[in-house]
Design an enzyme around this catalytic site. Structure first.
Site, PDB file in Angstrom:
ATOM      1  CD  GLU A   1     -22.350  -6.347 -21.849  1.00 42.82           C
ATOM      2  OE1 GLU A   1     -21.440  -5.613 -21.428  1.00 42.82           O
ATOM      3  OE2 GLU A   1     -22.442  -6.682 -23.039  1.00 42.82           O
TER       4      GLU A   1
ATOM      5  CB  SER B   1     -11.180   7.350 -18.250  1.00 45.62           C
ATOM      6  OG  SER B   1     -11.251   7.062 -16.858  1.00 45.62           O
TER       7      SER B   1
ATOM      8  CE  LYS C   1     -17.899   2.399 -19.597  1.00 46.88           C
ATOM      9  NZ  LYS C   1     -16.997   2.951 -18.567  1.00 46.88           N
TER      10      LYS C   1
END
Ligand code: PLP
Length: 394
Positions: free
Chosen positions: A107, A378, A85
């Site tokens: 958010e 990931s 991320k």
């Protein structure tokens, strides 16, 4: 035909008129800086020294033995923060700075994207506000505290179901009112154009590295690449540099949940590429989990990061033209892979990433994956240890 804002019939800008000035300014800003040598060089420094790139491409010998194909693991679990991320949030935070924005908003549902935004905001010294449903805040107290530790303001959202979709509405409301000084960081390849392109481009570093690394290690491209897909950013990030390499098969593994059943309001899975139908969600057309009236279904998954009723429009398009293969595995298959990778390689994967491992286990036997496979891991599983232990009755 790919029009400017769309991938085939998917994507676009299905947003209220009040949002268009903000989106047009973002599009212009991104077009201006994406090829700016100063921006590119500064981002490269952040990715190297702050995020910890390049991440290794690791030959998983014991896993290869167990599954009967040669497996390399792209170690996005080693990125600062524990997942891919940050590749995106540091890129967008830097873009915000170049665009002269002095405030970042985002958010978050489970808190993973919010944490990665808070890290980037702190590192670049940009005040950061994260909208989060109050129900989600209660469920994810540690992530709320983590964001606060990083200096971000976590804004409770009390409207509607007090979860992610309400947090998205509040963030959009904020952005419309504050676009002069505020940048909105979206966390995956979803939302109105240009977000699916911006997030893809910032995650493409994963595939670029993997391509160079596999060539160095094996002298050839892999037969297949397998990645989990929620919104789809880690998947498109690792796939994208291989799109024109027709011999490399690309597998996007979704959350099959407890089963592929749906009721009027609920899907017991999050497999929108595999089972979704054309619809609009969060500003873009894509494959969406919806009922016969077009109402969005509540999705579910053992992995919070995959629990989303939509998927990035570019992945939907690539699935339609047959360039990627959508797949899914169940929660139980995912848990087996979570244990197996931990024991065989000493790597505890994120439950999201364990979906990709589980699919390799299932598909390797049929020969579908060829001999040489890259798994995009990931993220790391430290965040999931407690919930797995609880599920196991510990
Ligand atoms: C958020 C997350 C995902 C899902 O997001 P994508 O945009 O589909 O990549 C997958 N894995 C991990 C570890 C995550 O944190």
């Amino acid at each position: 035909m790919i029009s400017k804002t769309k991938f085939g019939i998917y994507g676009g800008q299905f947003v209220p008129e009040t949002l268009m000035p903000a989106i047009e300014e973002l599009t212009a800003g991104y077009e201006k800086y994406k090829n700016d040598p100063e921006f590119i060089a500064e981002l490269a420094r952040y990715l190297a020294d702050f995020a910890g790139r390049p991440t290794p491409l690791y030959h998983a010998k014991r896993l290869s033995n167990a599954y009967g194909v040669k497996i390399y693991i792209k170690r996005e679990d080693l990125v600062h923060g524990g997942a891919h991320k940050l590749n995106n949030t540091i890129g967008q935070a830097l873009l915000a700075k170049y665009m002269g924005k002095t405030r970042i908003i985002a958010e978050t549902g489970a808190g993973q994207h919010g944490t990665a935004v808070a890290m980037a905001g702190a590192n670049l010294g940009i005040p950061t506000a994260i909208y989060m449903g109050s129900v989600d805040m209660e469920r994810q107290r540690m992530n709320v505290y983590r964001m606060q530790l990083l200096g971000a303001e976590v804004v409770p959202v009390e409207s509607g179901s007090k979860t992610l979709k309400d947090a998205i509405n509040e963030t959009l409301r904020d952005w419309v009112a504050t676009v002069g000084n505020t940048y909105y960081i979206i966390g995956s390849v979803v939302g109105p154009y240009p977000y699916p392109v911006i997030v893809r481009d910032f995650q493409t570093v994963v595939g670029n590295e993997a391509k160079e690394q596999i060539m160095r290690a094996e002298g050839r491209l892999p037969d297949s690449i397998v990645a989990c897909a929620g919104g789809g950013s880690n998947a498109i990030g690792v796939f994208y540099p291989f799109i024109d390499d027709a011999d490399v098969d690309l597998f996007a593994v979704e959350a099959g949940g407890s089963n592929l059943k749906v009721t009027e309001k609920t899907a017991y899975h999050s497999a929108s590429l595999c089972t979704g139908e054309l619809g609009s969600l969060h500003g873009a057309m894509s494959k969406i989990l919806q009922n016969k009236y077009g109402q969005i279904l509540e999705s579910s998954s053992i992995a919070a990061g995959l629990d989303y009723a939509g998927v990035g429009p570019e992945l939907a398009y690539l699935a339609d033209i047959g360039r990627i293969t959508p797949a899914n595995v169940s929660d139980d298959e995912t848990l087996d892979a979570f244990f197996e990778l931990s024991r065989l390689e000493g790597i505890i994967p994120a439950l999201e990433s364990a979906h990709a491992v589980a699919y390799v286990k299932k598909a390797a036997e049929s020969g579908e994956l060829g001999d040489l496979v890259v798994i995009n891991l990931s993220g790391r599983g430290d965040k999931d240890v407690y919930s797995v232990a609880k599920r196991e009755g510990l």
